[in-house]
Scaffold this motif. Sequence first.
Motif, mmCIF file in Angstrom:
data_model
loop_
_atom_site.group_PDB
_atom_site.id
_atom_site.type_symbol
_atom_site.label_atom_id
_atom_site.label_comp_id
_atom_site.label_asym_id
_atom_site.label_seq_id
_atom_site.Cartn_x
_atom_site.Cartn_y
_atom_site.Cartn_z
ATOM 1 N N LEU A 1536 0.567 -1.171 -0.336
ATOM 2 C CA LEU A 1536 -0.143 -0.162 -0.102
ATOM 3 C C LEU A 1536 0.423 1.185 0.040
ATOM 4 N N LEU A 1537 2.427 1.051 0.715
ATOM 5 C CA LEU A 1537 3.066 2.407 0.986
ATOM 6 C C LEU A 1537 3.458 2.590 -0.585
ATOM 7 N N GLN A 1538 4.266 1.548 -1.333
ATOM 8 C CA GLN A 1538 4.420 1.757 -2.645
ATOM 9 C C GLN A 1538 3.795 2.531 -3.465
ATOM 10 N N ARG A 1539 2.211 1.924 -3.507
ATOM 11 C CA ARG A 1539 0.945 2.677 -4.303
ATOM 12 C C ARG A 1539 1.161 3.771 -4.297
ATOM 13 N N CYS A 1540 1.129 4.213 -2.387
ATOM 14 C CA CYS A 1540 0.891 5.910 -2.150
ATOM 15 C C CYS A 1540 1.963 6.360 -2.807
ATOM 16 N N LYS A 1541 3.501 5.888 -2.932
ATOM 17 C CA LYS A 1541 4.582 6.576 -3.714
ATOM 18 C C LYS A 1541 4.123 6.680 -5.123
#
Length: 1759
Positions: A1536-1541
Motif C-alpha cells: 500500500l505504501l508503494q502505491r502511495c508513492k
Amino acid sequence: MGSATTNRLCFVWGRKRVAPFSLQFPILGYNMNDLNLRVAALKLCAHPKRFAELRDALVPLPERWSSDSHEFVSLFAKAQSSAEQVLAVKELFYKDKDLHLEKIPLVELFLADLLFASPLKHAVRNQLTRLFSDKALAKKVQNVEHGHTKDSLLKALLQALKDLIGTDLELRSHDSINDIFVSANACLQNFPYGHEILGESLELLIPLLPLGLERYWKDISDTSVELSPTRRNELYLYLQNVLRFLVSLLSEWSSDLGQESCQALLRRADAIAQKVARHVDTPWDVRSIAGLLIGHLARLSGGFSGYLQHCARAEAEPRDLPIQTAALLVLQPLDYPEHAPVVLSILQAVLAVGQREGNVSNLLVYLSKHLFIYSKSLGDVEAGFYQSILPELQGFALQHLASPTDSVRHMSSGLFRQTLQHAQAAGQVELFQVVYKQFEERSASLGASCLALEHLVGVVGVAEALNQCPSLVKEIFPRFLGLEDSVDSLFRAMMVAAHKAQTFEDWHRLWFTQLLEALQVPEKRRSAVEHLMTQAVQLEPTALVNLLLKDGHLPLSSKLAAILSVRQLSKRRQEFLSSLKPELEQALLGLDDHTRLLALRFVVETPRPSDPLSREEAEAIKLYLKHNANNPSAHLRQLGYGLLQKALQRIRLGLAEHQKRPSPAGKLLRDLLLGLMQLLARNLFPSANYGRRWLSLHLLRDCVDLCRQLELREWEEELPSVALRNLELCLGDSYEQNKVLVARLLEKLQAKSDLNPVEIMELLLSLRPPDSVTGAFQLQVYCRVQEVSEELPAAQLPEDISQETRIYAALQWCLEHLREGLSLAQKDLAQAAKLNPLYGLLFASRHLLQQMDLKQLAKEPAWRQYVHDLVAICLEVSRVVLPVVSSASPEGHLPETRDQETDQPLTNVLSRRLASEALQQVKTTPQMVLLCAWRSIKEVSLILGELVERAPLEEEERQKKQQSNPEISFLLSSQQLEEIGELFLLLLAETKHRGAFEQAYVGFQLLCRRFWHSDAVRLNQLPNQWVSEAMSMVSGAGDNDQKEQKTRLCSTRRSAGMPFMLQALICTELKLGTHATLHRCMQRLLEVCEERSATPAGVTARSHALNILRALFRCSELAELVTEFVARGIRCALESLLAEEWAERNCATLLLAALVVRVFGVERARLESGELHVRNRMTGRIFFTRYPELFDYFHAGLQREADQMAGRKGGQSGGNEKRRQTVQLEAMLLMLSRLYPSSLEGAESSLNLSKFVPFLLKICRSHDLMTRERAALVVANFVSQDQALAEIRRIVVGLKALQLKLKLQKPLHFNGNHWHGQLLLLLQMQRLVRWTSPSLARMQLHTLASLAAPFLQLNACVFGALLDVMAVVLEEATQLDGCLLKALSVVLELDQGDISRRCGEQGISTRCYQVVCLHLRRLGGNTEALVQHLEELGEDYSRSGALAVELWLYVLLQRSQDADQEVDHFNFASDTRKYFNALSPGQRQEVTLRLYESQRVRSCVLKMVESPRCWGLELDARLTALQPLLRDPGLDLEKLLQRCKDTSFSWQHPGLVLSLKRLIEEKRRLEWSSWLPILEYALRLVDPVQPNYLRFQAAELCHLLGQSGVKSVIGSSNADIVGSFIRLVLLLLLDEAEWVRHRAALLVVEQSGDDKVILPSVLIPRFLKSMLRNVRETAPDSEFVTRLFQLISEPFVASKDNEEQAPDLDAEVEVFDKQEINLYCESLLVLCQVAVAFRENFAACQTVMNTIDSLGLPADLVD
C-alpha cells in the motif's frame, strides 16, 4: 395606448373604490388583496414605470372638439405635457366670467367631455373631478368670479354622458360599450356630481346593461366565433365590468330600478348572470360577481326567500358554487331569524363542494376568501342565530390551516380567528374543546395544531390552554422547541400572554426554565432558542439577566444575546464586562463565528457613543484583531469592521473631550490609539493574506483620519519604523483597492520617499500589466510626498507653471517615453510590444490625471499644451495598434518584425518581469502583440473618455462667456472632440477583440454622458446623430457611405462593439430622465427582426439587430425599461430560429438565452432532484399577465405543431426546415417548462396553462427525443394531481389495449415515437402523483410488466422508458401483494444477454433494468435472496459490475462515522441513493452487515482490483475505496505504501487513504519504518491543490497517527519523522478550508488534553512550544535540531529572488499576479512563530540560531 383602451383596462385597477356599494355590501372588495392589486397594475401596463408614463401622457381632444376653433379649445390643445394640460383646465374653469360669459356653457361642456375622455387616475381627470364640485364653486381665484353654477355643471356633465352613450347602441363595438361603463362607473368613485347625474341617466344606462351582457356573452359562448385566448380574456373583463357596474347601480338606486319599466331589462341581465355563474370555464372573479348580481336581483324582485330555498336545494357542484356563496354574502342581519336553517343548508352544501374538490387550488382560494368575508359579516347578527353555523366554519378553517397554498392558509387563519371570537361572544365553549382535543389526539399536523392553539390562546388566554393540553409542557415544548417554527411561535405567544397573568416565580419556572433546558440540547437550533430568550429577557430584564450570569452551563452567546437586547441594562455594562472577562476572551478566540462577533459587539457597543474606551475593552479589541484579522470570510470581515469602527468612534469622542478637559481617561485613550495603530502597521507584513491587509488598511486609514481631525499629527511619527516599509510593499498588492488605500496612507504618513524613478520606469515598461499598475501607484506616491530622495530625470519645467509641478514633470517624463515607444511601434510594432508596450505609460498618465482638478489646470498654458500632446499621442497610438484588434483573428495576428528569421527562443515573457537585455533574447509572439494592442486601446479609450468627462470644453466655455471674455480656458478643442468621437465610433464599429471594444465602450459612455448633459447645442445633438447613423448602419438604410460602413461591421463575435455603442448611447440618456432613444432603438431593431427578408443584406441586418437586442436586454440599467419589449423580443428570437442561415439562428439562440435570464432571473443552483430553483420559475398567471401577447403566440405555435404531429401520425419527417421547426418548438417548451400553475389560476383570467395541455399531449409523439421529453415534463408541470391521475388512467388503458392486441397476435403498426412519448408522460405523471392512488400504481406495474418482453423485441428505446417508469413506481413502494409480485417476476426472467445486445445496439444503458430487478428483490421480503442478488451483481463485470461496485460502496460507507462527507465526495447516482433509502431499517442493517462479511463480494472485488483490464477512472477509484471497507480486505501495508508513492494514479487517493486508515486502526501501533512514508503521503494529500475531501482525510490520518504513539515518536531520534509530523499539523492548521482547520484544531486540543477548542491561529504557537519542549528533552545533537527546523520551516521559507538567477525561459507561471492557492496561510508569520518556539527551546544550539538569523525575520511580528 389610446385613452379608450386605457379606460377599458383602468376600470380593473380602480374597481375596489366603489365607496357607496362598499358601505352597504362590504363584499365588493372580496378579491382585491395586495397580490391582486399588483397583478392589476401589471394588467394595466407592462410595469409600474410604464403605468406612470401612461398616466402622464397627453389627453387627446374629444372627437367633437378636434376641429373646433374656439380659443379655449386651442388653449388646451397647445399644452405639451399633462402638467400643462392641468394648468389649462384650471385656467379655463376660473376665467373671468365677464370676459367669456356667452362661452361658459361651451366651456363647461368641453370640460365635461374632456373628463369622460380622460383615462382613469389621469392628472387631468383628477383635476376635473375636483373642479366639478361644490368646493370648487365656492373658491375664487384672485377675487374673480368664474360664473359657473352647480346646475350648469350638472347639465354639462349630463349632456356629455348622454353624448357618450349615444343612440345607435346596436352599432357600437364591444370596446366602445365597455368605455361607457368604465367612464360611468368612475362617477361613483368620490365624485358627488357624477353620482348625481348617474341617477338622472338611469333610463339611458339600464337598456345598455343587458345589451352589453348579451353581446359579450354571445361572443364568448358561441363556438363558431374564433377568438384568440387573449381576446376572450378581454371579453371576460368587459363582462365583469358590466356586472360590477350593475351591482353598484342596484346598491345606489334600488328603488328606482325596482319599477316595472326596468324589470324586463333586469330579467334579461339575470338570465345572462345565471349562465355566467354556472359556466365552469369562466374566471372565478367573473362568476362571483355574477352570483352577487343574482342575489341582489332576487332581493329586488321580492323573491329572496325562493332564491334561498333554491340555493339550499341545488346540487353541491362546483358550477353552482358562485351562486350559493353569493347567497351567503348578500344576507343581512334581519334575514337570519327567518332563514337561519336555510342558510345552514347552503353553507353545508358549499362546504361539501370544498371537501370533495379539495385538490383544486383555485376553488379553495375562492371558497376560503368568501367564507372569511362571510364570517366577518356575522358580527352584526345576534349570537343565537349562528350557533349552528360556527362549527361548520371552524371545521373548514381547521382543515386548511396548514394548506400549502398561501392564500388558503392565510384566509383560513383569519376565518378561524373570527370563528373563535364569535364563539366566545356566543358562549360556545365546545368549539374550544375541539381545538384542545385535536391538539392532544394529534389528529392534525403539528404546525396546524400549534397555529390553531395559538389563535385560541389569543382569545381565551394561557391558563385554560395549559389545563386542557398537558402535553404542551410535558412533551411538545421539551421535544420540539427550537426545532419547529410553529412550536416556537406558539411558545412565544403563550410566554408573552402568561407574563401578564402569572407571578414571576410561576412564569420563570414554567417558561424561562424551558428555554434554559432547550439550550443544553445540542440538536436544537441555538439561534431560534436565543431569539426566544431575548424576548423573555425583555419582559423581565433585571431578574433574568442575574440568573443567566449565574448559570455556568449556559453558552456565552446566549448570555450576550440576552444582555445586548435590553437597553436598560447598559448601566451595568462594566459590571458584566468584569464578570464575563474570562469567557469573553475565550469567545473571541473560539471557533464559533457568531459567538466571536457577539463578544466583539458586547465589547464595543454602548448606548452612548461618547463612553470612553476602557483598558479591558481595548485589550479585547486587540485580541480580536490579532487572531481574527486574517479571517478569509468577507461577510465576517465586513461585520467585524463595522463594529471596530464603533470603537474608533468612541476613541475619537473621548480624545476630543480630553482636548477640552484633560483627564487620566484621555491619556489612556491616547495610549490605546497608538497601540492600535502600531498593531495595524505590523499587520501589514509582506505575506499577510488579503483579509488581514484589507481590515488593517481600512482601520489604519480611519485612525490616521481620526488623528488629522483632532490635529494629532505628531502621533503618526510614533508608528513603528517598519510601518512605512510595509506600506510600500503593499503597493505591490494584487488588489487595486488595497493599492489605493496604501497610496493615500503613504501620502499622509511619508515625509520623504525613497522610491527610485528608474525602477518605477522599469515597472511601467514591463510587459506584465500588474507591474505597470504597481509602477503607476509608486509614481503617484513619489509625486505626492513632500520630499524625494532622487529627482526625476526630466527636462526643466516651464516658468509659467504653478499647478502640480512634480506631477507635470512626471507626466512629461512618461510622455517622452511614450514618444519613443510610438516611434518604435510605427516602425516595428512587434518589437515595441516587447520592449516598450505603451500601455503602462498610458495607465500611469491616466492615473495621475485622475488625481488633479482639470478645471484649474486649464488656466495654465503648459498644462493645455500637455493635454494637447497627450491627445495627439493617444490618437496616433490607436491608429498604430488598430490593425491588430480589428483583424479577423486578433489572437493570432503577428505583424512583420525584424526577429522573425532569428533563432531566438520562444517563451512566456508575461510570466515574470525580465530585464531589457533578457527581452532582447526572446522571440516576439502574437500574445505579446495582442496584449500591447488591446491594453493600449483600453488606456487610450479611458484617457480620452475621462478627459471629455472632466475637462473644460471649448464650445461650452465659449457659450458661457458669450464673447464677453475672449480669453477662455479649455483643455479640449472642438476639433479634438470630433476626432475623439470619430475614434470611438471607429473602435466600436471595427474592433474584433472583446477586451478592446469593452474598454472603448467605457470611454465612449463617459463621452456620451458629457454630451447628453452639455449646454452646447452641437455637442448635445451629436448622440442623437450617432444613434441615427448606427441604426442606418444596422438596418442597411442610408447613403452609400453608411452602407459601406455596414460592410465593415463585424458579422461574427456577436457584432463585436456595435451593441456596446448603442448601449452606451441609450444608457447615458437615462440620466436625463427620458427614454426616447431607448424606445426609438428598440422599435427599429424589432422592426428589422420582424422583416423576414431572405436577401443576404436582410440576414446580416437581422443578425446585427438580434445581437444588439441581446446586449440591451442583458443590460442591468435597462432592467425595468425593456420589459415592455420582452414579448416582441421573444417572438423575434423564436422566429429567427427558423432562418436558413446558421449565423442568424445562432444570434437568435443567444438572444433567447438573454431573454430567459431577463424574465426568469440569473440561473441559480438546481435542486438535488434536478429541478430548477424556484427563483428561476414563475407562475403562468404572472408570466402571461406581464406578456399577454405571448399566450396567443405560444397557443398558435403549439397548436400548429400538434396538428402537424397528428397529420404525420407519429411525427416521422425529415429535412432541414423540419429540424429548424423542432429547434423552435424545443425553445418554446424550454420557456414553458419554467412556468407552473398558480393557486389563483382561473380566478381572474382565462389565460390558463391548461389550455396548452391538449397540444402538448400530441407533441409527445414527436420524432425528436428531446422534444418528447420536454413536452412530457411541461405537461406534468401544468396539470393538477387529479388531472395527472386521469391522464395516467388513459395511458394505462391504451397500454392494456396494446397488450391485448399483442396477446391476440393481431397485426398492428407499432409507432415507437408514440409509445415512447406515452411512457415519458407516464413517468412524469407518476413523479407528480407518486402513490396517492395505490390501486392505479399497482395496475401500472402489472400492465408494464406484461409489456416488458414485447417492447424489448419491438423497440429497445421504448423498453428503456418502460423500465424507467417501473423504477419510479417501485422506488416508493413498501409492500406488494403476492399476485402482483408473481406478475412482476416476468421482468426478472428476461434474457439479460438479449437485453444487453438490443440496448447496446441503440446506445441505451441496461442500468435501469438492474435497478428494477433490485427493487423487485427488495419487495419480495426475502432478505437472503436480496443479499444473494446483490452478490451476484458484480460477477458479471461487463453488464453490471459498475452498478454493483457503486451499490456495495454506498452501502458499506454507511458504516463510517463520516458517511455524509464520503458519500458526497464519491458523487453517487440518485437511483443508488433512492434504492438504499427504500430499504427498511431492518433490511439496511442486515444488508450492510452481510455485504461487509460476504466472501463472494470480497472475491469479486479482489478479482476486479487485480484484473489486468483497464477500468474507467471512476470505477477504479471506487474499487480502491471499496476494498478497505470489507471485513477481510487483504491489504498489505508495504504494498500500500508503494502505491502511495506512485503519483500517476491520483484518482485512487480516496481509496488509498481509506486503506491506510483501516490498517492504522487495526495495528494500533505502527512500525518505525512505516511512519515516514505515511507522513510523506499525508503531506502530499494536504497540498493546497488537492480537493477538500482529501485534505480532510489527511487530518483524519494525522489524528490516527497521533493516537498511535506520538509521545514515543517525539522521543525518538528520527528528525524526519518528528519534523514531518509537526509540519503536517501546521499545514492542516493553516489549511484554506475552514472545516479542515477546525478538525486539525480538535486534534491538537485532544493531544494537549485541554477542553477548550480555539482558533487554529491561536493554537499554532502553543502547539509548537509544546512539541518542541518535549523534543528538547530527547534531542540528541544540534544536527537533529537543525534538520528539524529545516523540515518544519521549509514550506514557509520564501524562495530566492529570481532576478539573481538566469531566467528560466521554459518555466510557465501565471500571466497575471494572483493569490497563492492557499489564501489563508501567512508564511512569514508562521516562520516567526516557528523561530520564536526554537529560540525558547533551543537557544543553546548555535547552528539553528544562525539559520534563523539568516532569514532576517522581523523581531516584533510575534509577541
